[in-house]
Structures are given as structure tokens and as C-alpha cells.
Design an enzyme around this catalytic site. Structure first.
Site, PDB file in Angstrom:
ATOM      1  N   GLY A 185     -14.734  39.008 -56.643  1.00 27.84           N
ATOM      2  CA  GLY A 185     -14.670  39.101 -57.877  1.00 27.84           C
ATOM      3  C   GLY A 185     -15.732  37.953 -58.761  1.00 27.84           C
ATOM      4  O   GLY A 185     -16.418  37.652 -57.944  1.00 27.84           O
ATOM      5  N   ILE A 187     -15.736  35.207 -59.878  1.00 29.99           N
ATOM      6  CA  ILE A 187     -16.233  33.752 -59.784  1.00 29.99           C
ATOM      7  C   ILE A 187     -16.359  33.414 -58.429  1.00 29.99           C
ATOM      8  O   ILE A 187     -16.473  32.214 -57.916  1.00 29.99           O
ATOM      9  CB  ILE A 187     -15.359  32.877 -60.382  1.00 29.99           C
ATOM     10  N   LYS A 188     -16.495  34.352 -57.426  1.00 34.98           N
ATOM     11  CA  LYS A 188     -16.184  34.195 -55.826  1.00 34.98           C
ATOM     12  C   LYS A 188     -17.588  33.738 -55.479  1.00 34.98           C
ATOM     13  O   LYS A 188     -18.421  33.833 -56.078  1.00 34.98           O
ATOM     14  CB  LYS A 188     -15.786  35.425 -55.241  1.00 34.98           C
ATOM     15  N   ASN A 189     -17.498  33.405 -54.134  1.00 35.21           N
ATOM     16  CA  ASN A 189     -18.714  32.677 -53.522  1.00 35.21           C
ATOM     17  C   ASN A 189     -20.134  33.819 -53.601  1.00 35.21           C
ATOM     18  O   ASN A 189     -21.255  33.458 -53.877  1.00 35.21           O
ATOM     19  CB  ASN A 189     -18.719  32.046 -52.004  1.00 35.21           C
ATOM     20  N   LEU A 190     -19.384  34.876 -53.376  1.00 32.62           N
ATOM     21  CA  LEU A 190     -20.473  36.397 -53.492  1.00 32.62           C
ATOM     22  C   LEU A 190     -19.490  37.188 -54.490  1.00 32.62           C
ATOM     23  O   LEU A 190     -18.439  37.431 -54.193  1.00 32.62           O
ATOM     24  CB  LEU A 190     -20.516  36.950 -52.277  1.00 32.62           C
TER      25      LEU A 190
END
Length: 379
Positions: A185, A187-190
Site C-alpha cells: 500500500g 505507506i508500506k516499506n515497498l
């Protein structure tokens, strides 16, 4: 301190792009590769290679990954699924969506994660799966009980929405034998803009996941284009990841080493700035192994909401991750006492955490936290 002095601290989380994502999307659009295409399949291959696993199945979101994984594991109506209450509601909604019953369990307050002991205490004859949540990116080690769970026919389905890139020993999360679900999504790490991934345990499981994500249709797209019919042989959903989203993910993956380093450095900067502060407890993200997704502190319950309000009034983007699910109206039927979760739910506070922040920003956020805590305590 106001937002003008720390503009990036207004946001609790924020996507971080490396400047190649727009060009990657443009190439896909110009090629007309809008839906599930070869770009999606390349993304699957690249993620599998990054994790060191044989296969990876891309889907439309992290919630879709959890839902599909539960279905692929054979979890269905009446089955019981052990899950921590301290997670985003999507984890529980996926369980409910397959007709299963969430069996909420408590957490270790220091990590906000389940432990093998807490899991095994909750196992019953109805248990079909365990869904450990890798909270904040921290790996959850169920190695000691994995064999016993397997003997009982209980699947381990990791909710690794926060944990792309984190490690368990020498392996990345996703390569340790569990059915693992990632979220990509915003704001995730990727990030893919929106998307998810399931790491299957077997070829058969991978085949089932691929049918599930394409409405149960078995013919490949190119074959269907040249046929008068197609075959649907199982239940399925419209869960494919588009080539547009996959292109963003590929550009992000090219720079993941930078992401990994930056997020660990940011969490450690917070840790160092918080070290001298009394009255708050830093939640251990295990930054030596994890790629942190959150930086959280625990503030005594009588003060937490006051501190939250004071920081928000100064444009500091604090958050609460998460209100416990067993206390939510939608899941009231499965409510049970979870003292650690309930206590942490009243104490936890998420500080701004994203790659736009600098070490100076984190120090200023921590300074504002100290001032808010002092002010709240004296109110």
C-alpha cells in the site's frame, strides 16, 4: 515548535518515491499494459528472487493477500483462526470474509506481537490457522511450535503487511516456510501505490492462488483471446495486480537497499533521542532484523490522549496503531478479556515515521513529545 519548523512531521506516514516510478508507469501506459500483464509477472519473479523463494503471487492489496491465503489454506466456515487483537482491522476482516471465527489472543507488551506460548494456549480442536502479525515489521518466531501446529493440521499464515524486507535469522520474512502475506500500500516499506503479495508454500498452493485471483478461470489471457469460451473450475475473485501498480513496485524494488538502511537509521535516531526521556517506553522494533514500519512509544494511559491532543495541536502527526479489534463493535461476538492488549491499546502512540524525516526532525519531535508529556502531567 510548529509545523513550519518541521514540515514533514505533520504526517505520521508518507510514501517515499525515488523518481523513477512515474517513468515506469508511463512506459506501461504507453504499451497499453493496464491489467495483469507481463509486467506483473516480472514483479512476481523479482520479489521471489529478492526473498529467495521459488514463487510469489501478486494480488490487488494486502487484504486481498490475506483473504486469498486463508482460502488457499482451506480455511472456511466455522473454522477458528488465532489472531492478535492488536492489528489493523483488515486482518480480522479477511478471517470473517471466509466465514471463519477469529480467536483473539493477547500480545507481549514489549513487542506488540504474539508469542509461541500465547498461541499454543489458544489452540483448540477447532483451530485451522494461526495468523501472527509482524507488528511494525518485527519478525515473529514460532519455530518452536511450528512442528506441533503442522501435526495438528494448523496452517501458519503470516500477516507481514508491515514487514517486507525484514529478516528471521539469515532468511527474509517470506522464506521461512509460512504462507506469508505482504502489503504494498501507499505507506508500506515497498509501495506499488496499492497491491499485495502471497508467498505460497507449494506449487499446488501457488496454482490455487492464481486461480483465486482470476475468478477461478484457468486459461491464460492470451489463450482466452483466441478461444470462443473459457473454463471456470473454482470459486475466485477479481484480485489481480495491474501492470501499472507492478511497475511502481519494480522501481521501488530497485532501491530497496536504500529504503532498508534509511528506515533502520530513522528508527535508531528516535531510539537515541528517546533514551534520556522518563515517562515513555519505546516499543522494541528489533531494528537489527526488521525493516521498521512504525516507531511507537507507550505513554501511561491517563496521559496518552492528552499528549496525543497536544502534539496534534502543534502539527505533529502522531497516531494510534491500533485500537484493539476485540473491542470493536463489528467483532463484539468474539470479545474476550485480553489484559495486555487492552492496556497497550490505551498507551500506545505512533510517532511520525517515514523517509522524508531527518535526524534533526526526529530530535525535534521527541523534544515536543517531552514538552507535551510534562504539560499533560501537570494539567
Amino acid at each position: 515548535m510548529t509545523v513550519s519548523s518541521v514540515p514533514d512531521a505533520r504526517r505520521n506516514a508518507s510514501p517515499y518515491l525515488y523518481g523513477l516510478e512515474a517513468a515506469a508507469v508511463t512506459r506501461v501506459l504507453e504499451a497499453g499494459q493496464y491489467g495483469h500483464t507481463a509486467v506483473t509477472e516480472e514483479f512476481e519473479r523479482r520479489v521471489a528472487a529478492f526473498l529467495g523463494v521459488p514463487d510469489a503471487v501478486a494480488v490487488a492489496s494486502g487484504t486481498a493477500a490475506l483473504h486469498a491465503a486463508l482460502l488457499a489454506a482451506g480455511v472456511g466456515p466455522g473454522d477458528e483462526v488465532i489472531v492478535p487483537s492488536m492489528t489493523f482491522c483488515a486482518t480480522v476482516q479477511a478471517i470473517v470474509a471466509v466465514g471463519a471465527v477469529p480467536r483473539f489472543v493477547d500480545i507481549a507488551p514489549a513487542t506488540l506481537c504474539v508469542t509461541d506460548q500465547l498461541v499454543m494456549e489458544a489452540v483448540s480442536g477447532a483451530t485451522a490457522a494461526v495468523v501472527p502479525v509482524l507488528f511494525g515489521g518485527r519478525p515473529v518466531d514460532l519455530t518452536a511450535v511450528r512442528g506441533e501446529l503442522a501435526e495438528r493440521g494448523i496452517a501458519v499464515i503470516e500477516d507481514a503487511a508491515h514487514a517486507f524486507g525484514s529478516r528471521t535469522g539469515t532468511h527474509r520474512v517470506g522464506a521461512t516456510g509460512a504462507l506469508t502475506c505482504f502489503s504494498f500500500g501507499p505507506i508500506k516499506n515497498l509501495t506499488c501505490g496499492q497491491g499485495g503479495m502471497v508467498i505460497p508454500r507449494t506449487t499446488r498452493e501457488a496454482d490455487r492462488l492464481r486461480r483465486l485471483r482470476l475468478l477461478g478461470v484457468v486459461q491464460p489471457q492470451d489463450e482466452r483471446a483466441n478461444a470462443t469460451t473459457y473454463r471456470v473450475d473454482s470459486f475466485g475473485l477479481r484480485y489481480q495486480l495491474s501492470g501499472i501498480n507492478a511497475a511502481i513496485g519494480l522501481a521501488q524494488l530497485d532501491h530497496f537497499a536504500t529504503t532498508e538502511h534509511a528506515r533502520r537509521r530513522l528508527w535508531r535516531a528516535y531510539r537515541d533521542a528517546l533514551a534520556p526521556m522518563d515517562g515513555v517506553t519505546l516499543v522494541d522494533a528489533d531494528a537489527d532484523r526488521a525493516v521498521p514500519h512504525l516507531c511507537q512509544v507507550r505513554v501511561p494511559a491517563p496521559l496518552r490522549d492528552k499528549v496525543f491532543a497536544k502534539l496534534r495541536a502543534r502539527d505533529i502527526g502522531v497516531g494510534v496503531h491500533y485500537p484493539p479489534n476485540h473491542l470493536q463493535p463489528a467483532f463484539a461476538a468474539w470479545r474476550r478479556p485480553l489484559p495486555a492488549t487492552e492496556r497497550v491499546g490505551e498507551e500506545v502512540l505512533s510517532l511520525p515515521f517515514h523517509q522524508h524525516l531527518t535526524k534533526t526532525d526526529t530530535a525535534l519531535v521527541v523534544s515536543a513529545l517531552g514538552e507535551a508529556l510534562t504539560s499533560a502531567g501537570g494539567a
